[in-house]
Design a protein around this motif. Structure first.
Motif, PDB file in Angstrom:
ATOM      1  N   GLY A  76       5.887  -2.554   5.419  1.00 47.30           N
ATOM      2  CA  GLY A  76       4.991  -1.622   5.402  1.00 47.30           C
ATOM      3  C   GLY A  76       4.029  -1.565   6.278  1.00 47.30           C
ATOM      4  O   GLY A  76       3.250  -0.540   6.948  1.00 47.30           O
ATOM      5  N   MET A  77       3.439  -2.842   6.778  1.00 46.17           N
ATOM      6  CA  MET A  77       2.302  -2.740   7.801  1.00 46.17           C
ATOM      7  C   MET A  77       2.851  -2.193   9.452  1.00 46.17           C
ATOM      8  O   MET A  77       2.155  -1.429   9.833  1.00 46.17           O
ATOM      9  N   SER A  78       3.746  -2.586   9.628  1.00 44.57           N
ATOM     10  CA  SER A  78       4.402  -1.988  11.095  1.00 44.57           C
ATOM     11  C   SER A  78       4.427  -0.369  11.097  1.00 44.57           C
ATOM     12  O   SER A  78       4.280  -0.022  12.067  1.00 44.57           O
ATOM     13  N   HIS A 111      -2.180   3.505  -6.179  1.00 41.33           N
ATOM     14  CA  HIS A 111      -3.396   4.369  -7.061  1.00 41.33           C
ATOM     15  C   HIS A 111      -4.316   4.968  -5.826  1.00 41.33           C
ATOM     16  O   HIS A 111      -5.160   5.906  -6.190  1.00 41.33           O
ATOM     17  N   LYS A 112      -4.024   4.522  -4.663  1.00 45.88           N
ATOM     18  CA  LYS A 112      -5.182   5.119  -3.567  1.00 45.88           C
ATOM     19  C   LYS A 112      -4.698   6.471  -3.179  1.00 45.88           C
ATOM     20  O   LYS A 112      -5.377   7.021  -2.238  1.00 45.88           O
ATOM     21  N   TYR A 113      -3.211   7.050  -3.438  1.00 45.95           N
ATOM     22  CA  TYR A 113      -2.899   8.128  -2.582  1.00 45.95           C
ATOM     23  C   TYR A 113      -3.191   9.478  -3.726  1.00 45.95           C
ATOM     24  O   TYR A 113      -3.278   9.312  -4.711  1.00 45.95           O
ATOM     25  N   ASP A 114      -3.368  10.518  -3.067  1.00 44.83           N
ATOM     26  CA  ASP A 114      -3.544  11.883  -3.575  1.00 44.83           C
ATOM     27  C   ASP A 114      -2.435  12.982  -3.160  1.00 44.83           C
ATOM     28  O   ASP A 114      -2.718  13.743  -2.488  1.00 44.83           O
ATOM     29  N   PRO A 115      -1.227  12.539  -3.886  1.00 42.46           N
ATOM     30  CA  PRO A 115       0.026  13.269  -3.322  1.00 42.46           C
ATOM     31  C   PRO A 115      -0.016  14.929  -3.977  1.00 42.46           C
ATOM     32  O   PRO A 115      -0.521  15.155  -4.764  1.00 42.46           O
ATOM     33  N   ARG A 135      -3.839  -2.251   3.169  1.00 45.71           N
ATOM     34  CA  ARG A 135      -2.751  -1.371   3.775  1.00 45.71           C
ATOM     35  C   ARG A 135      -2.913  -0.158   3.221  1.00 45.71           C
ATOM     36  O   ARG A 135      -2.465   0.939   3.905  1.00 45.71           O
ATOM     37  N   SER A 136      -2.952  -0.188   1.871  1.00 48.63           N
ATOM     38  CA  SER A 136      -2.648   1.260   0.938  1.00 48.63           C
ATOM     39  C   SER A 136      -3.961   2.132   1.493  1.00 48.63           C
ATOM     40  O   SER A 136      -3.787   3.209   1.505  1.00 48.63           O
ATOM     41  N   ASP A 137      -5.082   1.566   1.654  1.00 54.72           N
ATOM     42  CA  ASP A 137      -6.082   2.407   2.125  1.00 54.72           C
ATOM     43  C   ASP A 137      -5.701   3.029   3.629  1.00 54.72           C
ATOM     44  O   ASP A 137      -6.267   4.260   3.840  1.00 54.72           O
ATOM     45  N   ALA A 138      -5.474   2.210   4.361  1.00 54.42           N
ATOM     46  CA  ALA A 138      -4.951   2.816   5.752  1.00 54.42           C
ATOM     47  C   ALA A 138      -4.000   3.849   5.580  1.00 54.42           C
ATOM     48  O   ALA A 138      -4.216   4.816   6.283  1.00 54.42           O
ATOM     49  N   LEU A 139      -2.956   3.587   4.846  1.00 48.94           N
ATOM     50  CA  LEU A 139      -2.033   4.669   4.577  1.00 48.94           C
ATOM     51  C   LEU A 139      -2.488   5.915   4.116  1.00 48.94           C
ATOM     52  O   LEU A 139      -2.165   6.945   4.471  1.00 48.94           O
ATOM     53  N   ALA A 140      -3.347   5.886   2.939  1.00 42.39           N
ATOM     54  CA  ALA A 140      -3.984   6.863   2.475  1.00 42.39           C
ATOM     55  C   ALA A 140      -4.844   7.688   3.459  1.00 42.39           C
ATOM     56  O   ALA A 140      -4.763   8.982   3.404  1.00 42.39           O
ATOM     57  N   GLY A 141      -5.386   6.906   4.575  1.00 44.02           N
ATOM     58  CA  GLY A 141      -6.186   7.723   5.422  1.00 44.02           C
ATOM     59  C   GLY A 141      -5.365   8.548   6.087  1.00 44.02           C
ATOM     60  O   GLY A 141      -5.704   9.505   6.806  1.00 44.02           O
ATOM     61  N   LEU A 142      -4.211   7.938   6.665  1.00 41.65           N
ATOM     62  CA  LEU A 142      -3.364   8.910   7.418  1.00 41.65           C
ATOM     63  C   LEU A 142      -2.720  10.182   6.812  1.00 41.65           C
ATOM     64  O   LEU A 142      -2.332  11.146   7.566  1.00 41.65           O
ATOM     65  N   MET A 143      -2.836   9.941   5.598  1.00 39.59           N
ATOM     66  CA  MET A 143      -2.335  11.380   4.790  1.00 39.59           C
ATOM     67  C   MET A 143      -3.505  12.557   4.991  1.00 39.59           C
ATOM     68  O   MET A 143      -2.814  13.452   4.502  1.00 39.59           O
TER      69      MET A 143
END
Length: 464
Positions: A21-23, A174-178, A99-107
């Motif tokens: 996930g991190m990579s 829970h961090k994502y807003d799909p 990690r999940s917050d970083a991914l959410a930011g990318l979306m």
């Protein structure tokens, strides 16, 4: 469309940057222009691939690896509180980002599809990434496994779709807003974080509640846990619910899954008409994953016929029934299955495609907590093989639990009539199972730990 960098992510430092996930997040940030750095316990092909994108990757964890000008430190739930780089971040006052917050930011600013479920997330996310790419839509994606080459688990695309694997294990989804969310299934797992199915259901309900108003939930009709989630959110305002499965009540109904060797022909009814397409991996569960991907893409406006044809471009993802090679008439296949349901599904898929061949399994249990709760069911699943060799438990992030060993699995397997052998010396395992194999056999390395590294060793033993 080229989104910018999330706030404070222009000079990130990843602890455990080589993880699946991190990579992926690190790669996307590097492709967006961030100055990425990080560390991992060991060097790897994934680390080398990140270096090719300009990232600085240190081997080992040490305080001095964290640059003084880092704008944030990215961690996963696997990073322990006593990590020296984490301690250094506290000294410097560098913000720590999950990690999940970083991914959410990318979306941000894109149309996300989030793929959730106890099993099948990586495969379904990969199917969407490959098929949407084949249609020229150039999606961004973050997957929990490589498609083919090391570092192929993520991509920063120019399109407006972002496909992400949504991890329920630590509630980080829970961090994502799909705009579209998929729930493939829901079963009790991750016992360190969930004590009951009610907690699992509540967690998935929270995830579904994050779908943007007017968005779509794609949910399996045939799986008990997923159907329960669908029932719990029925009638929710501003939410479109699309069910898929073999049930007659499914919105996207699977009419037939016909095995064709190591592929399957899938026939579905969607919007009142039939669509037929090919899935280039064996097994009914993979066919269901493909139909979930089809329903999600259609929910975003992708033409159904085009997407169905493009799904045929998917040829698998690393560690998901991946053929590692053949020697002396024996095929060696790698399986990531580590939960009893996954183990059963993969063994049944291989049995269906094996055409009478013997199936031998080298199984490495993953996590003490999972073995404690599901070891008996793991042993019962191994009874589907002709013979198995079981290694010691791969601990990952966990400390040993007194009394919890691979013997739980072995005893259950033998009680179910299975031919199973314990092997406590991992270095000897390749020779042991290679010695059991005969021409025409299929050997599966199975588990979520480092058992995958043994596949090439088995092939080497078979060659000699």
């Amino acid at each position: 469309m080229t989104p910018g960098l999330p706030t404070a992510m222009d000079r990130p430092h990843f602890i455990g940057i080589g993880g699946a996930g991190m990579s992926g997040i690190a790669k996307i940030l590097a492709q967006r222009g961030a100055r990425v750095a990080g560390s991992d316990a060991r060097d790897s092909e994934t680390a080398q691939a990140l270096r090719a994108h300009g990232a600085t990757v240190h081997v080992g964890h040490a305080a001095e690896h964290l640059a003084d000008d880092a704008t944030c430190v990215v961690v996963s739930s696997a990073i322990r509180a006593d990590n020296p780089e984490l301690a250094r971040a506290a000294e410097l006052g560098v913000p720590v980002v999950h990690r999940s917050d970083a991914l959410a930011g990318l979306m941000g600013g894109l149309r996300p599809i989030a793929v959730a479920g106890t099993h099948g997330k990586t495969t379904t996310t990969s199917m969407l990434a490959v098929s949407l790419s084949a249609l020229g839509l150039d999606p961004s994606y973050a997957i929990g496994g490589d498609l083919d080459a090391p570092g192929s688990n993520a991509h920063h695309g120019t399109g407006d779709i972002f496909v992400a694997e949504a991890d329920e294990s630590d509630r980080s989804f829970h961090k994502y807003d799909p705009q579209v969310a998929i729930v493939l299934n829901a079963e009790l797992d991750h016992h360190a974080n969930y004590a009951s199915m009610d907690e699992i259901y509540e967690s998935f309900e929270t995830f579904v509640g994050k779908i943007v108003p007017g968005g779509t939930l794609v949910v399996a009709a045939d799986q008990e846990g997923a159907a329960e989630i669908a029932a719990r959110v029925a009638g929710k305002e501003d939410l479109n619910v699309v069910t898929y499965g073999e049930s007659e009540k499914s919105d996207v109904r699977i009419l037939a899954v016909t095995p064709r060797g190591l592929t399957s022909e899938v026939r579905v009814e969607l919007a009142g008409r039939e669509i037929v397409f090919t899935v280039s991996v064996p097994g009914r569960h993979y066919a269901h994953n493909a139909v979930a991907a089809l329903a999600a893409g259609v929910a975003l406006g992708v033409p159904a016929d085009d997407l169905a044809a493009a799904l045929g471009k998917y040829t698998g993802v690393k560690r998901r029934l991946q053929l590692k090679g053949e020697a002396a008439g024996v095929q060696v296949i790698d399986s990531y299955a580590h939960h009893p349901t996954e183990m059963t599904a993969d063994l049944e898929a291989i049995r269906g495609a094996a055409d009478g061949s013997r199936i031998l399994v080298l199984f490495q249990p993953h996590l003490f907590s999972r073995t404690q709760e599901l070891g008996t069911e793991m042993g019962q699943a191994l009874a589907l093989a002709d013979a198995s060799v079981v290694l010691d438990i791969y601990p990952a992030r966990e400390d040993p639990v007194p009394g919890v060993t691979s013997e739980i699995i072995i005893a259950a397997a033998r009680a179910a009539g299975a031919d199973v052998t314990a092997e406590h010396d991992k270095a000897a395992a390749a020779g042991v199972i290679a010695g059991m194999a005969k021409p025409g056999d299929l050997v599966l390395t199975m588990g979520a730990g480092d058992v995958t590294d043994i596949g090439p060793q088995i092939l080497a033993h078979l060659t000699h």
